[in-house]
Design a protein around this motif. Structure first.
Motif, PDB file in Angstrom:
ATOM      1  N   ALA A 158     109.740  14.088 -18.327  1.00 54.21           N
ATOM      2  CA  ALA A 158     109.243  15.282 -19.007  1.00 54.21           C
ATOM      3  C   ALA A 158     110.377  16.019 -19.693  1.00 54.21           C
ATOM      4  CB  ALA A 158     108.538  16.195 -18.003  1.00 54.21           C
ATOM      5  N   LEU A 159     111.532  16.036 -19.036  1.00 52.15           N
ATOM      6  CA  LEU A 159     112.694  16.686 -19.636  1.00 52.15           C
ATOM      7  C   LEU A 159     113.104  15.980 -20.919  1.00 52.15           C
ATOM      8  CD1 LEU A 159     114.345  19.142 -18.726  1.00 52.15           C
ATOM      9  CD2 LEU A 159     116.003  17.570 -17.724  1.00 52.15           C
ATOM     10  N   ALA A 160     112.804  14.670 -20.994  1.00 49.77           N
ATOM     11  CA  ALA A 160     113.113  13.895 -22.197  1.00 49.77           C
ATOM     12  C   ALA A 160     112.010  13.991 -23.243  1.00 49.77           C
ATOM     13  CB  ALA A 160     113.349  12.434 -21.832  1.00 49.77           C
ATOM     14  N   GLY A 161     110.941  14.733 -22.946  1.00 45.80           N
ATOM     15  CA  GLY A 161     109.894  14.950 -23.937  1.00 45.80           C
ATOM     16  C   GLY A 161     108.597  14.213 -23.693  1.00 45.80           C
ATOM     17  N   VAL A 162     108.482  13.494 -22.577  1.00 42.11           N
ATOM     18  CA  VAL A 162     107.239  12.798 -22.259  1.00 42.11           C
ATOM     19  C   VAL A 162     106.280  13.788 -21.604  1.00 42.11           C
ATOM     20  CG1 VAL A 162     106.170  10.911 -20.987  1.00 42.11           C
ATOM     21  CG2 VAL A 162     108.473  10.625 -21.936  1.00 42.11           C
ATOM     22  N   ARG A 163     105.088  13.859 -22.131  1.00 42.24           N
ATOM     23  CA  ARG A 163     104.129  14.827 -21.616  1.00 42.24           C
ATOM     24  C   ARG A 163     103.676  14.453 -20.198  1.00 42.24           C
ATOM     25  NH1 ARG A 163     100.297  16.535 -26.788  1.00 42.24           N
ATOM     26  NH2 ARG A 163     102.049  17.175 -28.143  1.00 42.24           N
ATOM     27  N   PRO A 164     103.452  15.456 -19.349  1.00 40.40           N
ATOM     28  CA  PRO A 164     103.051  15.190 -17.965  1.00 40.40           C
ATOM     29  C   PRO A 164     101.819  14.291 -17.842  1.00 40.40           C
ATOM     30  CG  PRO A 164     103.694  17.470 -18.202  1.00 40.40           C
ATOM     31  CD  PRO A 164     103.712  16.891 -19.577  1.00 40.40           C
ATOM     32  N   ALA A 165     100.852  14.418 -18.738  1.00 41.01           N
ATOM     33  CA  ALA A 165      99.652  13.578 -18.671  1.00 41.01           C
ATOM     34  C   ALA A 165     100.019  12.106 -18.859  1.00 41.01           C
ATOM     35  CB  ALA A 165      98.643  14.004 -19.723  1.00 41.01           C
ATOM     36  N   LEU A 166     100.971  11.830 -19.750  1.00 40.53           N
ATOM     37  CA  LEU A 166     101.411  10.450 -19.962  1.00 40.53           C
ATOM     38  C   LEU A 166     102.201   9.941 -18.766  1.00 40.53           C
ATOM     39  CD1 LEU A 166     102.492  10.376 -23.732  1.00 40.53           C
ATOM     40  CD2 LEU A 166     100.412   9.430 -22.682  1.00 40.53           C
ATOM     41  N   ILE A 167     102.957  10.822 -18.132  1.00 41.19           N
ATOM     42  CA  ILE A 167     103.701  10.427 -16.931  1.00 41.19           C
ATOM     43  C   ILE A 167     102.723  10.017 -15.832  1.00 41.19           C
ATOM     44  CG2 ILE A 167     105.261  11.227 -15.109  1.00 41.19           C
ATOM     45  CD1 ILE A 167     106.524  13.095 -17.158  1.00 41.19           C
ATOM     46  N   GLU A 168     101.635  10.775 -15.680  1.00 46.72           N
ATOM     47  CA  GLU A 168     100.643  10.452 -14.664  1.00 46.72           C
ATOM     48  C   GLU A 168      99.945   9.130 -14.979  1.00 46.72           C
ATOM     49  OE1 GLU A 168      98.879  11.054 -11.040  1.00 46.72           O
ATOM     50  OE2 GLU A 168     100.548  12.128 -12.001  1.00 46.72           O
ATOM     51  N   GLN A 169      99.693   8.864 -16.246  1.00 41.77           N
ATOM     52  CA  GLN A 169      99.104   7.579 -16.635  1.00 41.77           C
ATOM     53  C   GLN A 169     100.074   6.434 -16.349  1.00 41.77           C
ATOM     54  OE1 GLN A 169      97.616   7.579 -20.653  1.00 41.77           O
ATOM     55  NE2 GLN A 169      96.331   9.394 -20.319  1.00 41.77           N
ATOM     56  N   ALA A 170     101.348   6.664 -16.612  1.00 47.14           N
ATOM     57  CA  ALA A 170     102.360   5.633 -16.335  1.00 47.14           C
ATOM     58  C   ALA A 170     102.410   5.317 -14.850  1.00 47.14           C
ATOM     59  CB  ALA A 170     103.727   6.097 -16.834  1.00 47.14           C
ATOM     60  N   ARG A 171     102.260   6.334 -14.025  1.00 47.40           N
ATOM     61  CA  ARG A 171     102.202   6.123 -12.570  1.00 47.40           C
ATOM     62  C   ARG A 171     101.047   5.199 -12.215  1.00 47.40           C
ATOM     63  NH1 ARG A 171      98.675   8.260  -9.210  1.00 47.40           N
ATOM     64  NH2 ARG A 171      99.100   8.252  -6.955  1.00 47.40           N
ATOM     65  N   GLY A 172      99.866   5.474 -12.781  1.00 48.47           N
ATOM     66  CA  GLY A 172      98.700   4.650 -12.496  1.00 48.47           C
ATOM     67  C   GLY A 172      98.888   3.211 -12.950  1.00 48.47           C
ATOM     68  N   ILE A 173      99.444   3.023 -14.133  1.00 52.22           N
ATOM     69  CA  ILE A 173      99.692   1.673 -14.652  1.00 52.22           C
ATOM     70  C   ILE A 173     100.668   0.932 -13.747  1.00 52.22           C
ATOM     71  CG2 ILE A 173     100.751   0.397 -16.570  1.00 52.22           C
ATOM     72  CD1 ILE A 173      99.597   2.588 -18.428  1.00 52.22           C
TER      73      ILE A 173
END
Length: 388
Positions: free
Chosen positions: A250-265
């Motif tokens: 997120a600090l690098a600019g990735v939105r939290p929603a995308l981070i959560e999707q990446a976790r699921g993947i």
């Protein structure tokens, strides 16, 4: 409404396990010769822990938020308890060292065998004889109290530290402070998945190199079998440890929603590699984590310990020197198996061992080492002391 990809994938998980079980039925082997075969008690333990891992974040939030500094009102209280018990433990350490060095008299000046006869006589004269177990508890009372204070000091400090760290490094918190925003496009999604995979490698590796993290992760390695149900044997205590924060994305600019999707993947990918039904996969073995690579990771064989930590990509292990090929039959499970299908014991066995090691340690160095150093450090210490 946000959909957790891992929850949405549950029907596929169940279908895949049914298919794997059907494959095993059509490819029988001698009973007890294939560790991938399903065993009812083992499978139920894995499934129950999978369900527990889905509920754990919601339960943990209600339990841990009140003791998180800056979030709940009890964080400072817990920190004060940790400080007070640390002071009392330190005073106890000083007294014990002075007794050991002869600078203070030993409170038990009568030889043990004489004391035992005296206590037995006292029991006859004053009432029912004292049970030997009760006599041992009374004799070891100060030592038990000292150990409980030490364990309380370490646990209180560790709990406040972990919950506060998680609160300060969450995706939403760090994204609000970031000057960057990669948006919602394809490349932002790729950055999220690759970034999560890279951070996961280091967290997974640290989970094998620090006992604090191993206490959480050992749950996943506790089965002596290896099939798709093993993938669902997930920890429930991730909120009480320290990790490299995925919020760095997120600090690098990735939105939290995308981070959560990446976790699921990431989690969904890891499901299919927990099987013995698939062997080598050619060129994929060079780049991706595969069933063969992950079987190595689950092995308790000496050459397989702490190897192949990658999730989607095996490139990280090749790059950072933790890669190992599957070249001998895998013995699954822990190096010292716990011989239980009880989910509660599976989830807590390493925590209980840590508490015992902290309670019996003589110095703060050994107490914190029992929590922070490699999982084998405390066992080696006990072996050297003739305790293990």
């Amino acid at each position: 409404m946000k959909i957790d990809l891992t929850v949405a994938a549950i029907p596929a998980f169940v279908g895949a396990m049914v298919a794997e079980y059907a494959w095993q039925r059509t490819h029988p082997v001698e009973p007890g010769t294939r560790a991938g075969d399903y065993q009812l008690a083992d499978t139920l333990a894995s499934l129950s822990m999978g369900v527990g891992s889905l509920a754990a974040p919601y339960v943990a939030r209600r339990l841990l938020d009140p003791v998180t500094l800056g979030v709940g009102k009890h964080g400072r209280t817990l920190l004060a308890i940790g400080a007070a018990t640390a002071v009392l433990t330190t005073v106890g350490d000083v007294v014990r060292r002075r007794v050991r060095d002869g600078r203070l008299p030993d409170p038990q000046t009568v030889p043990a065998e004489v004391r035992e006869v005296q206590e037995e006589l006292a029991g006859i004269r004053l009432g029912p004889a004292v049970h030997p177990r009760d006599r041992a508890v009374a004799r070891n009372g100060p030592q038990r109290t000292h150990g409980a204070l030490a364990a309380s000091a370490v646990a209180s400090t560790a709990l406040v530290t972990s919950t506060t760290w998680a609160a300060l490094t969450g995706g939403k918190v760090l994204f609000a402070r970031s000057p960057f925003d990669l948006g919602r496009g394809r490349w932002a999604a790729v950055a999220a998945v690759l970034g999560w995979d890279f951070i996961y490698y280091w967290n997974h590796r640290l989970s094998h190199e620090s006992r604090w993290l191993w206490a959480v992760h050992s749950v996943h390695h506790s089965s002596e079998r290896y099939n798709l149900s093993t993938a669902l044997r997930q920890p429930v205590a991730e909120g009480v440890t320290l990790t490299v924060p995925y919020g760095l994305l997120a600090l690098a600019g990735v939105r939290p929603a995308l981070i959560e999707q990446a976790r699921g993947i990431n989690l969904i990918y890891q499901f299919w590699i927990h099987t013995e039904a698939i062997q080598r996969l050619g060129w994929m073995e060079k780049v991706f984590n595969t069933p063969s690579h992950h079987r190595v990771h689950h092995g308790s064989n000496r050459d397989y310990l702490d190897r192949n930590h990658g999730s989607i990509l095996i490139l990280w292990d090749r790059l950072f020197g933790t890669f190992e090929e599957e070249d001998e039959p895998v013995v699954y499970g822990l190096t010292a198996n716990i011989d239980t299908f009880n989910p509660l014991r599976i989830a807590t066995h390493e925590w209980r061992d840590i508490a015992a090691d902290v309670a019996t340690a003589d110095t703060w160095h050994d107490r914190w080492s029992s929590l922070l150093r490699r999982p084998g450090w405390a066992y080696a210490r006990r072996t050297a002391a003739g305790v293990a």
